[in-house]
Motif scaffolding. Structure first.
Motif, PDB file in Angstrom:
ATOM      1  N   LYS A   7       0.821  -1.216   0.000  1.00  0.00           N
ATOM      2  CA  LYS A   7       0.000   0.000   0.000  1.00  0.00           C
ATOM      3  C   LYS A   7       0.853   1.262   0.000  1.00  0.00           C
ATOM      4  O   LYS A   7       0.418   2.299  -0.490  1.00  0.00           O
ATOM      5  CB  LYS A   7      -0.943  -0.003   1.193  1.00  0.00           C
ATOM      6  CG  LYS A   7      -2.064  -1.009   1.067  1.00  0.00           C
ATOM      7  CD  LYS A   7      -3.053  -0.861   2.198  1.00  0.00           C
ATOM      8  CE  LYS A   7      -4.132  -1.898   2.093  1.00  0.00           C
ATOM      9  NZ  LYS A   7      -5.105  -1.603   1.060  1.00  0.00           N
ATOM     10  N   GLY A   8       2.065   1.182   0.510  1.00  0.00           N
ATOM     11  CA  GLY A   8       2.939   2.337   0.574  1.00  0.00           C
ATOM     12  C   GLY A   8       3.649   2.652  -0.735  1.00  0.00           C
ATOM     13  O   GLY A   8       4.269   3.697  -0.866  1.00  0.00           O
ATOM     14  N   LEU A   9       3.568   1.764  -1.716  1.00  0.00           N
ATOM     15  CA  LEU A   9       4.257   1.973  -2.989  1.00  0.00           C
ATOM     16  C   LEU A   9       3.468   2.913  -3.897  1.00  0.00           C
ATOM     17  O   LEU A   9       2.239   2.970  -3.836  1.00  0.00           O
ATOM     18  CB  LEU A   9       4.455   0.636  -3.707  1.00  0.00           C
ATOM     19  CG  LEU A   9       5.346  -0.398  -3.015  1.00  0.00           C
ATOM     20  CD1 LEU A   9       5.332  -1.698  -3.801  1.00  0.00           C
ATOM     21  CD2 LEU A   9       6.760   0.109  -2.871  1.00  0.00           C
ATOM     22  N   THR A  10       4.188   3.627  -4.748  1.00  0.00           N
ATOM     23  CA  THR A  10       3.532   4.473  -5.742  1.00  0.00           C
ATOM     24  C   THR A  10       3.130   3.625  -6.946  1.00  0.00           C
ATOM     25  O   THR A  10       3.501   2.451  -7.051  1.00  0.00           O
ATOM     26  CB  THR A  10       4.480   5.592  -6.213  1.00  0.00           C
ATOM     27  OG1 THR A  10       5.588   4.994  -6.894  1.00  0.00           O
ATOM     28  CG2 THR A  10       4.982   6.425  -5.053  1.00  0.00           C
ATOM     29  N   LEU A  53      -0.227  -7.182  -6.000  1.00  0.00           N
ATOM     30  CA  LEU A  53       0.306  -5.958  -6.612  1.00  0.00           C
ATOM     31  C   LEU A  53      -0.652  -5.429  -7.668  1.00  0.00           C
ATOM     32  O   LEU A  53      -0.909  -4.222  -7.738  1.00  0.00           O
ATOM     33  CB  LEU A  53       1.675  -6.235  -7.223  1.00  0.00           C
ATOM     34  CG  LEU A  53       2.818  -6.498  -6.245  1.00  0.00           C
ATOM     35  CD1 LEU A  53       4.034  -7.036  -6.980  1.00  0.00           C
ATOM     36  CD2 LEU A  53       3.171  -5.252  -5.476  1.00  0.00           C
ATOM     37  N   ASN A  54      -1.203  -6.312  -8.485  1.00  0.00           N
ATOM     38  CA  ASN A  54      -2.142  -5.886  -9.528  1.00  0.00           C
ATOM     39  C   ASN A  54      -3.417  -5.318  -8.921  1.00  0.00           C
ATOM     40  O   ASN A  54      -3.979  -4.342  -9.440  1.00  0.00           O
ATOM     41  CB  ASN A  54      -2.481  -7.051 -10.464  1.00  0.00           C
ATOM     42  CG  ASN A  54      -1.396  -7.302 -11.470  1.00  0.00           C
ATOM     43  OD1 ASN A  54      -0.688  -6.386 -11.882  1.00  0.00           O
ATOM     44  ND2 ASN A  54      -1.239  -8.551 -11.872  1.00  0.00           N
ATOM     45  N   THR A  55      -3.884  -5.900  -7.834  1.00  0.00           N
ATOM     46  CA  THR A  55      -5.085  -5.397  -7.163  1.00  0.00           C
ATOM     47  C   THR A  55      -4.846  -3.993  -6.629  1.00  0.00           C
ATOM     48  O   THR A  55      -5.678  -3.095  -6.816  1.00  0.00           O
ATOM     49  CB  THR A  55      -5.490  -6.332  -6.012  1.00  0.00           C
ATOM     50  OG1 THR A  55      -5.734  -7.627  -6.547  1.00  0.00           O
ATOM     51  CG2 THR A  55      -6.727  -5.830  -5.300  1.00  0.00           C
ATOM     52  N   GLU A  56      -3.730  -3.791  -5.965  1.00  0.00           N
ATOM     53  CA  GLU A  56      -3.413  -2.467  -5.421  1.00  0.00           C
ATOM     54  C   GLU A  56      -3.216  -1.454  -6.556  1.00  0.00           C
ATOM     55  O   GLU A  56      -3.643  -0.303  -6.438  1.00  0.00           O
ATOM     56  CB  GLU A  56      -2.160  -2.547  -4.562  1.00  0.00           C
ATOM     57  CG  GLU A  56      -1.840  -1.272  -3.830  1.00  0.00           C
ATOM     58  CD  GLU A  56      -2.907  -0.847  -2.817  1.00  0.00           C
ATOM     59  OE1 GLU A  56      -3.043   0.368  -2.595  1.00  0.00           O
ATOM     60  OE2 GLU A  56      -3.609  -1.730  -2.282  1.00  0.00           O
ATOM     61  N   LEU A  57      -2.612  -1.885  -7.646  1.00  0.00           N
ATOM     62  CA  LEU A  57      -2.418  -1.004  -8.799  1.00  0.00           C
ATOM     63  C   LEU A  57      -3.764  -0.575  -9.382  1.00  0.00           C
ATOM     64  O   LEU A  57      -3.965   0.596  -9.710  1.00  0.00           O
ATOM     65  CB  LEU A  57      -1.578  -1.719  -9.860  1.00  0.00           C
ATOM     66  CG  LEU A  57      -1.156  -0.926 -11.083  1.00  0.00           C
ATOM     67  CD1 LEU A  57      -0.313   0.271 -10.677  1.00  0.00           C
ATOM     68  CD2 LEU A  57      -0.387  -1.816 -12.030  1.00  0.00           C
ATOM     69  N   ALA A  58      -4.700  -1.507  -9.474  1.00  0.00           N
ATOM     70  CA  ALA A  58      -6.030  -1.191 -10.004  1.00  0.00           C
ATOM     71  C   ALA A  58      -6.764  -0.212  -9.070  1.00  0.00           C
ATOM     72  O   ALA A  58      -7.418   0.724  -9.541  1.00  0.00           O
ATOM     73  CB  ALA A  58      -6.844  -2.460 -10.169  1.00  0.00           C
ATOM     74  N   GLN A  59      -6.646  -0.411  -7.769  1.00  0.00           N
ATOM     75  CA  GLN A  59      -7.300   0.484  -6.819  1.00  0.00           C
ATOM     76  C   GLN A  59      -6.734   1.893  -6.899  1.00  0.00           C
ATOM     77  O   GLN A  59      -7.475   2.874  -6.879  1.00  0.00           O
ATOM     78  CB  GLN A  59      -7.155  -0.046  -5.395  1.00  0.00           C
ATOM     79  CG  GLN A  59      -8.017  -1.252  -5.109  1.00  0.00           C
ATOM     80  CD  GLN A  59      -7.801  -1.783  -3.713  1.00  0.00           C
ATOM     81  OE1 GLN A  59      -6.917  -1.330  -2.990  1.00  0.00           O
ATOM     82  NE2 GLN A  59      -8.613  -2.757  -3.327  1.00  0.00           N
TER      83      GLN A  59
END
Length: 64
Positions: A7-10, A53-59
């Protein structure tokens, strides 16, 4: 990698991480096909990490 770390990644870092982990997964699969790797659970862990990672990227892309 833990959920808080992800969650902390850009967005850019997430994209780079997805590419790196996808490459790692491909290498693990090839190594396992040639001769059984020591810990085959690493394949599953890598697949799950890519999905997270893909889920967080989509969000994050929906929020922007």
């Amino acid at each position: 990698m833990k959920k808080n770390d992800i969650k902390g990644l850009t967005v850019e870092q997430l994209k780079e991480q997805v590419v790196a982990e996808t490459d790692r997964l491909q290498k693990l699969k090839f190594a396992h096909a040639v001769s059984p790797i020591e810990n085959p659970m690493r394949i599953r862990q890598t697949r799950r990490l890519i999905a997270q990672l893909n889920t967080e990227l989509a969000q994050k892309s929906r929020q922007a």
